[in-house]
Design an enzyme around this catalytic site. Structure first.
Site, PDB file in Angstrom:
ATOM      1  N   SER A 194       0.848  -1.180   0.000  1.00 50.94           N
ATOM      2  CA  SER A 194       0.000   0.000   0.000  1.00 50.94           C
ATOM      3  C   SER A 194       0.888   1.236   0.000  1.00 50.94           C
ATOM      4  O   SER A 194       1.632   1.473   0.956  1.00 50.94           O
ATOM      5  CB  SER A 194      -0.911   0.015   1.231  1.00 50.94           C
ATOM      6  OG  SER A 194      -1.709   1.177   1.239  1.00 50.94           O
ATOM      7  N   ILE A 195       0.820   1.995  -1.077  1.00 54.30           N
ATOM      8  CA  ILE A 195       1.558   3.252  -1.159  1.00 54.30           C
ATOM      9  C   ILE A 195       0.578   4.380  -0.868  1.00 54.30           C
ATOM     10  O   ILE A 195      -0.280   4.712  -1.684  1.00 54.30           O
ATOM     11  CB  ILE A 195       2.224   3.420  -2.538  1.00 54.30           C
ATOM     12  CG1 ILE A 195       3.282   2.322  -2.730  1.00 54.30           C
ATOM     13  CG2 ILE A 195       2.839   4.808  -2.681  1.00 54.30           C
ATOM     14  CD1 ILE A 195       4.042   2.400  -4.029  1.00 54.30           C
ATOM     15  N   ASP A 196       0.677   4.905   0.337  1.00 54.65           N
ATOM     16  CA  ASP A 196      -0.190   5.990   0.784  1.00 54.65           C
ATOM     17  C   ASP A 196       0.555   7.304   0.557  1.00 54.65           C
ATOM     18  O   ASP A 196       1.699   7.456   1.000  1.00 54.65           O
ATOM     19  CB  ASP A 196      -0.522   5.842   2.270  1.00 54.65           C
ATOM     20  CG  ASP A 196      -1.136   4.481   2.594  1.00 54.65           C
ATOM     21  OD1 ASP A 196      -1.642   3.821   1.658  1.00 54.65           O
ATOM     22  OD2 ASP A 196      -1.093   4.074   3.768  1.00 54.65           O
ATOM     23  N   TYR A 197      -0.090   8.243  -0.099  1.00 54.50           N
ATOM     24  CA  TYR A 197       0.606   9.495  -0.394  1.00 54.50           C
ATOM     25  C   TYR A 197      -0.314  10.695  -0.233  1.00 54.50           C
ATOM     26  O   TYR A 197      -1.536  10.600  -0.314  1.00 54.50           O
ATOM     27  CB  TYR A 197       1.198   9.462  -1.809  1.00 54.50           C
ATOM     28  CG  TYR A 197       0.174   9.515  -2.923  1.00 54.50           C
ATOM     29  CD1 TYR A 197      -0.165  10.718  -3.538  1.00 54.50           C
ATOM     30  CD2 TYR A 197      -0.472   8.357  -3.355  1.00 54.50           C
ATOM     31  CE1 TYR A 197      -1.118  10.764  -4.556  1.00 54.50           C
ATOM     32  CE2 TYR A 197      -1.411   8.391  -4.374  1.00 54.50           C
ATOM     33  CZ  TYR A 197      -1.723   9.599  -4.968  1.00 54.50           C
ATOM     34  OH  TYR A 197      -2.673   9.639  -5.965  1.00 54.50           O
TER      35      TYR A 197
ATOM     36  N   CYS B 277       3.507   8.556   2.845  1.00 57.28           N
ATOM     37  CA  CYS B 277       3.344   8.572   4.297  1.00 57.28           C
ATOM     38  C   CYS B 277       3.084   7.151   4.788  1.00 57.28           C
ATOM     39  O   CYS B 277       2.696   6.276   4.018  1.00 57.28           O
ATOM     40  CB  CYS B 277       2.222   9.513   4.722  1.00 57.28           C
ATOM     41  SG  CYS B 277       0.656   9.237   3.869  1.00 57.28           S
TER      42      CYS B 277
END
Length: 220
Positions: free
Chosen positions: A126-129, A140
């Site tokens: 999961s790439i949270d930005y 983040c």
């Protein structure tokens, strides 16, 4: 094949909704939600515990096993997974995929360890930005509470090289706003990353899903 993947946000064994990953609001019982998704025959379901990583807590394996026993669709889980033993337990209780975010902020090798044993298809990162004041994207972690200077595209390339088989791309700045999704960036990521991309964050209605698939080549 295009997929529709609902995401259940868990906290204290209950379902919550958030806005920009903040101010969780209780919305119901996860087993009732699961029953609805079973009846709707959704393609997959992602279950994300929004407090485990930020509170440095282990996954609630007992509760997750109960969820898995009543699910009729493939499941992915994220929250508090910090080592390969955690991942092994998640798979053993009935989940097909593990979803990693916070752990990779310190140890991208965890992706390599898990994918080498269970296969890349079982590892979702999961790439949270978020967007800063100047419109620049940055990653983040810890449910959006830990900011970094890492560019989402750079992180995606790094984790795919390490063995990730899928990317969950979550725009924190749009999440829960129910206004629009970051379609242009999602499409750019699809063009630059060689694994399936799942776009998330900001969808205003079920009608919008058609526009999402018309404007992006995302997998889900």
């Amino acid at each position: 094949m295009k997929r529709i993947i609902p995401i259940l946000l868990l906290k204290d064994r209950l379902v919550y909704k958030t806005k920009n990953f903040n101010k969780p609001q209780y919305i119901g019982d996860p087993f009732i939600a699961l029953k609805i998704f079973n009846e709707k025959e959704v393609d997959e379901l992602f279950v994300l515990d929004i407090e485990k990583s930020s509170q440095k807590m282990k996954p609630d394996f007992e509760f997750l096993e109960k969820l898995a026993s009543e699910a009729f669709m493939p499941l992915g889980y994220g929250g508090g997974i910090n080592n390969i033993e955690d991942a092994k337990t998640i798979f053993q209780i009935g989940f097909e995929k593990i979803i990693i975010n916070t752990a990779i902020s310190n140890n991208v090798n965890l992706v390599k360890e898990i994918s080498s044993v269970f296969g890349s298809q079982a590892v979702v990162v999961s790439i949270d930005y978020k967007y800063n004041f100047f419109g620049k994207r940055y990653c983040c972690f810890k449910n959006g509470k830990k900011s970094s200077s890492i560019d989402p595209r750079d992180l995606a390339i790094s984790v795919v090289d390490a063995g990730a088989g899928e990317i969950l791309l979550q725009c924190v700045s749009y999440e829960g706003e129910m206004n629009k999704m970051d379609l242009n960036f999602i499409q750019k990521m699809v063009k630059n990353i060689e694994v399936p991309i799942v776009g998330s964050g900001g969808a205003p209605s079920h009608h919008y899903i058609k526009e999402f698939f018309e404007k992006t080549d995302a997998s889900a």
